[in-house]
Design an enzyme around this catalytic site. Structure first.
Site, PDB file in Angstrom:
ATOM      1  N   GLU A  45       0.875  -1.163   0.000  1.00 50.60           N
ATOM      2  CA  GLU A  45       0.000   0.000   0.000  1.00 50.60           C
ATOM      3  C   GLU A  45       0.914   1.215   0.000  1.00 50.60           C
ATOM      4  O   GLU A  45       1.442   1.626   1.034  1.00 50.60           O
ATOM      5  CB  GLU A  45      -0.899  -0.020   1.233  1.00 50.60           C
ATOM      6  CG  GLU A  45      -2.063   0.949   1.157  1.00 50.60           C
ATOM      7  CD  GLU A  45      -2.996   0.802   2.343  1.00 50.60           C
ATOM      8  OE1 GLU A  45      -2.850   1.579   3.300  1.00 50.60           O
ATOM      9  OE2 GLU A  45      -3.861  -0.098   2.296  1.00 50.60           O
ATOM     10  N   ASP A  56      -4.106   9.706  10.358  1.00 46.89           N
ATOM     11  CA  ASP A  56      -2.846   9.063  10.680  1.00 46.89           C
ATOM     12  C   ASP A  56      -2.279   9.593  11.987  1.00 46.89           C
ATOM     13  O   ASP A  56      -2.401  10.783  12.308  1.00 46.89           O
ATOM     14  CB  ASP A  56      -1.824   9.269   9.563  1.00 46.89           C
ATOM     15  CG  ASP A  56      -2.134   8.444   8.332  1.00 46.89           C
ATOM     16  OD1 ASP A  56      -2.521   7.273   8.509  1.00 46.89           O
ATOM     17  OD2 ASP A  56      -2.011   8.957   7.209  1.00 46.89           O
TER      18      ASP A  56
END
Length: 279
Positions: A45, A56
């Site tokens: 990914e 994140d």
């Protein structure tokens, strides 16, 4: 495009590994990709780095900032993918791109077509505004590039149905709400129920991520019915620790991947709990 996780061994879930392109430096990406392919990782990914991601945690955000500081561009990322793709045997590359930072301003489907032409096997679009999602789903479909869609274990029926309808590469089930790399516990009952729902309704495989750090975690997710696990912050942190200590980050990631692939002895504590899992 080839099916994601199609080459996983019987009884062993697929493995996807997240990396920000440019951290470690982009010049090392061909070596990193080859290592993942040789070690039977199913999916890279690969993120086109972007700043300030709301989903994140500090590890991945710092990684993106380091990559951006080196001047990494989307074009450079795609050119590197194009250079390594012909030599891969099993590894599939899912490109993660942020709509605001990378895709906005291009014609619908233009970025997807460029990713397809570079040899990416799928696309995960981050942060597409709700009013534009349908148009972008259709544009990517017309470009012939499979889509990775996402939903949370706490998502409502509409979000789950949208992920099922449009996911054609794989469905990324986020195990808990919050930022990547956080220590929130997994709710075993809820996660199992959502995994079962997705698997019964979706034609694409289901991959679970957020909080996956060990081989035991991966075995647990397999037990819930997940076809693959996604490892992000834990691998990024290992590479950064290696660089800080003057060691090879690619070699460190290889060691980590091998740890993740090492079967663990069965052990359930007396209270019936496992790490990160609510009974």
């Amino acid at each position: 495009m080839s099916e994601f996780f199609a080459h996983r061994r019987p009884g062993r879930p697929g493995l996807a590994v997240f990396v920000n392109a440019g951290d470690p430096p982009l010049a090392l990406l061909p070596e990193l990709v080859a290592m993942l392919d040789e070690n039977e990782v199913d999916c890279l990914e690969l993120a086109v780095p972007f700043p300030g991601s709301a989903t994140d945690g500090p590890v991945v955000r710092a990684s993106a900032d380091r990559a951006l500081a080196t001047g990494v561009t989307p074009r450079a990322v795609l050119d590197t993918v194009a250079s390594v793709r012909p030599g891969l045997r099993r590894l599939r590359i899912a490109l993660l791109a942020d709509w605001s930072h990378t895709v906005r301003g291009t014609a619908p489907g233009e970025f997807a077509a460029a990713a397809r032409d570079a040899g990416c096997d799928g696309l995960l679009l981050h942060g597409v505004p709700p009013r534009l999602r349908t148009a972008h789903y259709e544009a990517v479909r017309r470009a012939g590039l499979p889509l990775v869609t996402t939903c949370y274990a706490v998502s409502g029926p509409d979000a789950v149905a949208e992920a099922v309808e449009h996911g054609s590469a794989y469905l990324y089930l986020v195990a808990h709400y919050g930022r990547s790399g956080t220590a929130a516990a997994w709710d075993r009952k809820r996660l199992g129920a959502v995994t079962a729902t997705l698997r019964s309704a979706a034609s694409a495989p289901v991959a679970v991520g957020f909080g996956v750090r060990t081989a035991t975690d991966i075995e647990f997710l397999e037990g819930l019915g997940a076809e693959a696990a996604v490892v992000g912050s834990a691998g990024v942190a290992r590479m950064e620790q290696a660089r800080a200590a003057g060691r090879d980050p690619v070699g460190e990631l290889q060691s980590f991947v091998r740890e993740l692939r090492t079967p663990q002895p069965s052990h359930t504590p007396a209270d019936g709990r496992k790490r990160g899992i609510h009974p």
